[in-house]
Design an enzyme around this catalytic site. Sequence first.
Site, PDB file in Angstrom:
ATOM      1  N   ARG A  11      16.544  21.724  44.320  1.00 50.79           N
ATOM      2  CA  ARG A  11      15.586  22.861  44.027  1.00 50.79           C
ATOM      3  C   ARG A  11      15.051  23.197  45.071  1.00 50.79           C
ATOM      4  O   ARG A  11      15.079  22.597  46.086  1.00 50.79           O
ATOM      5  CB  ARG A  11      14.110  22.446  43.568  1.00 50.79           C
ATOM      6  CG  ARG A  11      14.636  22.247  41.793  1.00 50.79           C
ATOM      7  CD  ARG A  11      13.099  22.120  41.008  1.00 50.79           C
ATOM      8  NE  ARG A  11      12.479  23.031  41.311  1.00 50.79           N
ATOM      9  CZ  ARG A  11      10.954  22.591  40.892  1.00 50.79           C
ATOM     10  NH1 ARG A  11      10.778  21.291  40.312  1.00 50.79           N
ATOM     11  NH2 ARG A  11      10.136  22.818  40.975  1.00 50.79           N
ATOM     12  N   SER A  13      12.315  24.201  46.841  1.00 48.03           N
ATOM     13  CA  SER A  13      11.110  24.083  46.635  1.00 48.03           C
ATOM     14  C   SER A  13      11.105  22.965  47.879  1.00 48.03           C
ATOM     15  O   SER A  13      11.581  22.211  48.296  1.00 48.03           O
ATOM     16  CB  SER A  13      10.108  23.312  45.515  1.00 48.03           C
ATOM     17  OG  SER A  13      10.154  22.116  45.497  1.00 48.03           O
ATOM     18  N   ASP A  82      10.575  15.848  35.382  1.00 49.91           N
ATOM     19  CA  ASP A  82      11.092  16.960  35.216  1.00 49.91           C
ATOM     20  C   ASP A  82      12.217  17.163  33.633  1.00 49.91           C
ATOM     21  O   ASP A  82      12.362  18.008  33.135  1.00 49.91           O
ATOM     22  CB  ASP A  82      11.537  18.015  36.288  1.00 49.91           C
ATOM     23  CG  ASP A  82       9.959  18.086  37.011  1.00 49.91           C
ATOM     24  OD1 ASP A  82       9.271  18.449  36.755  1.00 49.91           O
ATOM     25  OD2 ASP A  82      10.372  18.792  38.155  1.00 49.91           O
ATOM     26  N   ARG A 129      -1.474  17.059  29.765  1.00 45.24           N
ATOM     27  CA  ARG A 129      -1.463  16.019  30.123  1.00 45.24           C
ATOM     28  C   ARG A 129      -3.029  15.722  30.543  1.00 45.24           C
ATOM     29  O   ARG A 129      -3.778  15.032  30.466  1.00 45.24           O
ATOM     30  CB  ARG A 129      -0.377  15.283  30.632  1.00 45.24           C
ATOM     31  CG  ARG A 129      -0.490  13.895  31.296  1.00 45.24           C
ATOM     32  CD  ARG A 129       1.081  13.250  31.525  1.00 45.24           C
ATOM     33  NE  ARG A 129       0.711  13.587  33.321  1.00 45.24           N
ATOM     34  CZ  ARG A 129       0.220  13.902  33.962  1.00 45.24           C
ATOM     35  NH1 ARG A 129      -0.925  12.672  33.942  1.00 45.24           N
ATOM     36  NH2 ARG A 129       0.530  14.283  35.054  1.00 45.24           N
ATOM     37  N   ARG A 130      -2.143  15.975  31.948  1.00 44.32           N
ATOM     38  CA  ARG A 130      -4.221  15.770  32.773  1.00 44.32           C
ATOM     39  C   ARG A 130      -5.343  16.879  32.448  1.00 44.32           C
ATOM     40  O   ARG A 130      -6.323  16.597  32.611  1.00 44.32           O
ATOM     41  CB  ARG A 130      -3.957  16.543  34.562  1.00 44.32           C
ATOM     42  CG  ARG A 130      -2.854  16.012  35.204  1.00 44.32           C
ATOM     43  CD  ARG A 130      -2.554  16.490  36.860  1.00 44.32           C
ATOM     44  NE  ARG A 130      -1.499  15.743  37.106  1.00 44.32           N
ATOM     45  CZ  ARG A 130      -0.411  16.347  37.820  1.00 44.32           C
ATOM     46  NH1 ARG A 130      -0.213  17.630  38.153  1.00 44.32           N
ATOM     47  NH2 ARG A 130       0.186  15.266  38.821  1.00 44.32           N
ATOM     48  N   ARG A 151      -0.458  27.688  38.891  1.00 42.03           N
ATOM     49  CA  ARG A 151       0.671  26.798  38.805  1.00 42.03           C
ATOM     50  C   ARG A 151       0.498  27.264  40.513  1.00 42.03           C
ATOM     51  O   ARG A 151       0.276  27.502  40.540  1.00 42.03           O
ATOM     52  CB  ARG A 151       1.663  28.158  37.804  1.00 42.03           C
ATOM     53  CG  ARG A 151       1.741  27.397  37.054  1.00 42.03           C
ATOM     54  CD  ARG A 151       3.273  28.454  35.919  1.00 42.03           C
ATOM     55  NE  ARG A 151       4.535  27.426  37.135  1.00 42.03           N
ATOM     56  CZ  ARG A 151       5.826  27.833  36.968  1.00 42.03           C
ATOM     57  NH1 ARG A 151       6.363  29.118  36.223  1.00 42.03           N
ATOM     58  NH2 ARG A 151       6.795  27.403  37.857  1.00 42.03           N
ATOM     59  N   GLY A 152       2.666  26.996  40.593  1.00 42.36           N
ATOM     60  CA  GLY A 152       2.564  26.510  42.323  1.00 42.36           C
ATOM     61  C   GLY A 152       2.929  25.492  43.408  1.00 42.36           C
ATOM     62  O   GLY A 152       2.977  24.072  42.603  1.00 42.36           O
ATOM     63  N   ASN A 153       3.554  25.761  44.325  1.00 38.72           N
ATOM     64  CA  ASN A 153       3.157  24.932  44.807  1.00 38.72           C
ATOM     65  C   ASN A 153       2.280  24.130  45.599  1.00 38.72           C
ATOM     66  O   ASN A 153       1.123  24.384  45.220  1.00 38.72           O
ATOM     67  CB  ASN A 153       4.870  24.830  46.388  1.00 38.72           C
ATOM     68  CG  ASN A 153       4.323  26.036  47.057  1.00 38.72           C
ATOM     69  OD1 ASN A 153       2.671  26.189  47.193  1.00 38.72           O
ATOM     70  ND2 ASN A 153       5.172  26.846  47.819  1.00 38.72           N
ATOM     71  N   THR A 156       0.283  26.175  47.451  1.00 38.03           N
ATOM     72  CA  THR A 156      -0.576  27.392  47.173  1.00 38.03           C
ATOM     73  C   THR A 156      -1.360  26.615  45.627  1.00 38.03           C
ATOM     74  O   THR A 156      -2.636  26.997  45.803  1.00 38.03           O
ATOM     75  CB  THR A 156       0.429  28.027  45.956  1.00 38.03           C
ATOM     76  OG1 THR A 156       1.789  28.255  46.374  1.00 38.03           O
ATOM     77  CG2 THR A 156      -0.101  29.041  44.268  1.00 38.03           C
ATOM     78  N   ARG A 157      -1.132  25.558  45.453  1.00 42.34           N
ATOM     79  CA  ARG A 157      -2.235  24.618  44.489  1.00 42.34           C
ATOM     80  C   ARG A 157      -3.824  24.199  45.584  1.00 42.34           C
ATOM     81  O   ARG A 157      -5.009  24.324  44.669  1.00 42.34           O
ATOM     82  CB  ARG A 157      -1.891  23.625  44.356  1.00 42.34           C
ATOM     83  CG  ARG A 157      -1.078  24.153  43.037  1.00 42.34           C
ATOM     84  CD  ARG A 157       0.010  22.511  42.228  1.00 42.34           C
ATOM     85  NE  ARG A 157       0.612  23.448  41.257  1.00 42.34           N
ATOM     86  CZ  ARG A 157       1.349  22.861  39.838  1.00 42.34           C
ATOM     87  NH1 ARG A 157       0.425  21.987  39.639  1.00 42.34           N
ATOM     88  NH2 ARG A 157       2.254  23.536  39.501  1.00 42.34           N
TER      89      ARG A 157
END
Length: 323
Positions: A11, A13, A82, A129-130, A151-153, A156-157
């Site tokens: 991927r 990212s 994943d 889950r979290r 969401r986001g990388n 971002t988070r």
Amino acid sequence: MTEKALRLGTRRSKLAMAQSGLVADAVSQVTGRPVELVPVTTYGDISREHLAQIGGTGVFVAALREALQRGEVDFAVHSLKDLPTAQPEDLVLAAVPEREDPRDVLVARDALKFTDLPRGARIGTGSPRRMAQLNAYARAHGLVIETVPIRGNIDTRIGFVKNGELDAVVLAAAGLNRVGRSDEVTDFLSVDTILPAPGQGALAVECRAGHTAQDAALAAELAELDDPHTRAAVTAERSLLAALEAGCSAPVGALADLLGDGQIVKEMRLRGVVGRPDGSALVQLSTTGPVPQTHEQAMALGRELATEMLAQGAAGLMGERAQ
């Protein structure tokens, strides 16, 4: 003449590129061949929907697997959590390298720990889950929190905390370690508080099943990166997930760890949890058995615990159990 470089599908990212880079170095050492990263854009990378809505299962994986099947890359590296639990027949999980820290961590404003967050603190996570476990812990300990879907990388988070939009976010320790940002963690969440996702912290190295001599030779070389204890643990965790018939976006946590005295590993303990995202109900159980020596024994450990959890009402808490 230099040997042709092996093509590693990954991927795009920053985190995926970092962890694929680590595997590329290890594969170069084993094979003596250069490895080039081939970035592939997956549906999970471009969709702005929440993971639970786009199905979770396989959204980061399908495009990489297609590139492998078409021969555009020689092998691929995935975050194991994943991966869908069903393995395509024409691909093989050649190696599961030694696992990173499986825990979840908090990155909070003012270096706060989870239990020190102010009343009504807003905590960001894209994971049901979290959410389930954070909310259940808060209910049990008289804390008042609000879980906010994000969401986001990683950038971002963590940015949501830095710009004051959220009080804290929950991320995987392994990801922050791999991109060199573990110094931003303000609290490591004990697995007794929050069980990680099945396979969290582990990587999966996948290649084509040995239909040609080249494929078979590469699979054998990649297998040298395999860590048997990690593979047994994640196999048991993923077997639990599969037996619960839950996708990888379902609110299921699982962790298999090895128990022993001193240097002698004697048993494997598998813990599982399923909960409603609001934390109003949880089924949390564990089972302990001899360390699995075969794939089938690890699978059996997961199925055994899933059966007990379903008997305790786990299916009704997942909301998206396959019919």
